[in-house]
Design an enzyme around this catalytic site. Sequence first.
Site, short mmCIF file in Angstrom:
data_model
loop_
_atom_site.label_atom_id
_atom_site.label_comp_id
_atom_site.label_asym_id
_atom_site.label_seq_id
_atom_site.Cartn_x
_atom_site.Cartn_y
_atom_site.Cartn_z
N SER A 24 1.32 -1.27 0.11
CA SER A 24 0.13 0.12 0.13
C SER A 24 1.00 1.73 -0.31
O SER A 24 2.20 1.49 0.51
CB SER A 24 -0.73 -0.26 1.19
OG SER A 24 -1.24 1.19 1.54
N TYR A 50 -2.94 -1.40 10.52
CA TYR A 50 -2.35 -1.66 9.33
C TYR A 50 -0.99 -1.11 8.28
O TYR A 50 -0.59 -1.45 7.95
CB TYR A 50 -3.81 -1.08 8.30
CG TYR A 50 -3.89 -1.14 6.54
CD1 TYR A 50 -4.10 -2.09 6.14
CD2 TYR A 50 -3.46 -0.28 5.83
CE1 TYR A 50 -4.03 -2.44 5.05
CE2 TYR A 50 -3.43 -0.13 4.50
CZ TYR A 50 -4.06 -1.36 3.78
OH TYR A 50 -3.69 -0.91 2.30
C1 BGC Z 1 -6.36 1.55 2.89
C2 BGC Z 1 -7.24 2.56 2.78
C3 BGC Z 1 -6.78 4.02 1.70
C4 BGC Z 1 -5.97 4.10 1.34
C5 BGC Z 1 -5.11 5.25 0.25
C6 BGC Z 1 -4.95 1.64 1.51
O1 BGC Z 1 -4.03 0.56 1.54
O2 BGC Z 1 -6.25 0.47 2.98
O3 BGC Z 1 -8.41 2.56 3.85
O4 BGC Z 1 -8.33 4.88 1.66
O5 BGC Z 1 -4.52 3.24 0.99
O6 BGC Z 1 -4.91 5.76 1.47
#
Ligand code: BGC
Length: 255
Positions: free
Chosen positions: A143, A156
Amino acid sequence: MKLKGKVAIVTGGNSGIGAAIVLGLAKEGANIVIDYRSHPETTDELEKKIASLGDQAIGVKADVSKIEDLQLLIDTTVKKFGHLDIMINNAGVETRSSILDTTEAQYEKVLEINLKSAFFGTQIAAEQMIKQGNGGRIINITSVHEDWPMPGNIAYCLSKGGMRMLTRTSAVELAKYNILVAGVAPGAVATPINVSTMQDPKLMQKLNNAIPIGRMAKPEEIASVVAFLASDEAKYVTATTIIVDGGMMQQSPGL
Ligand code: BGC
């Protein structure tokens, strides 16, 4: 077709970005093992779509936060298709909680599903690929938050930051076996993980304004980058992450 004859496992493969990756790799000719935990009917539909593309797919119900289940996933793949060429560590969850309110149970859930699964998924897939002797590809779906804080989503962020270093360190360790390890870091993607944002028009507006391209990604726009990384076209790419975020991380707040 970039992946004819290849065999890929996609963890968390029956929804969101995972399902798009499953179809994206199958369109390039790969046979696929779809790991899933719930909604077997969605896995069945994906299997049928893949059969209509002329490839084969099987669904395997496995909880990738458990090492025995990961081993089962890989053993089932080898039994069915004879080999494993591409491992996609994609399964992921978030709890939207901060440093002050994250419980031990939330912490463990996020870290186990996101990071432990990718760590041991990499280990067990690499053991199989080394046995085969032809190298392989391991792709971690991280991410923008592997590097970029997301206040209110700290466990996360931790898990994705861990995957960033898993990618880099395991890539260096595994390069001598011609196993390439790379990450793909999506920004905001229209998938179930973002459903609460998508249902709130004000939040959506704020999010779209924060993305230079002006909109969330479609899952297929992430899957196409994964298919590229899995192919021979990316045979010199390892120990790094490709950011696929519509420019989100570079947006200036305009102050
Ligand atoms: C997350 C989302 C978030 C996005 C951008 C992703 O990795 O799961 O919750 O909106 O990143 O910030």
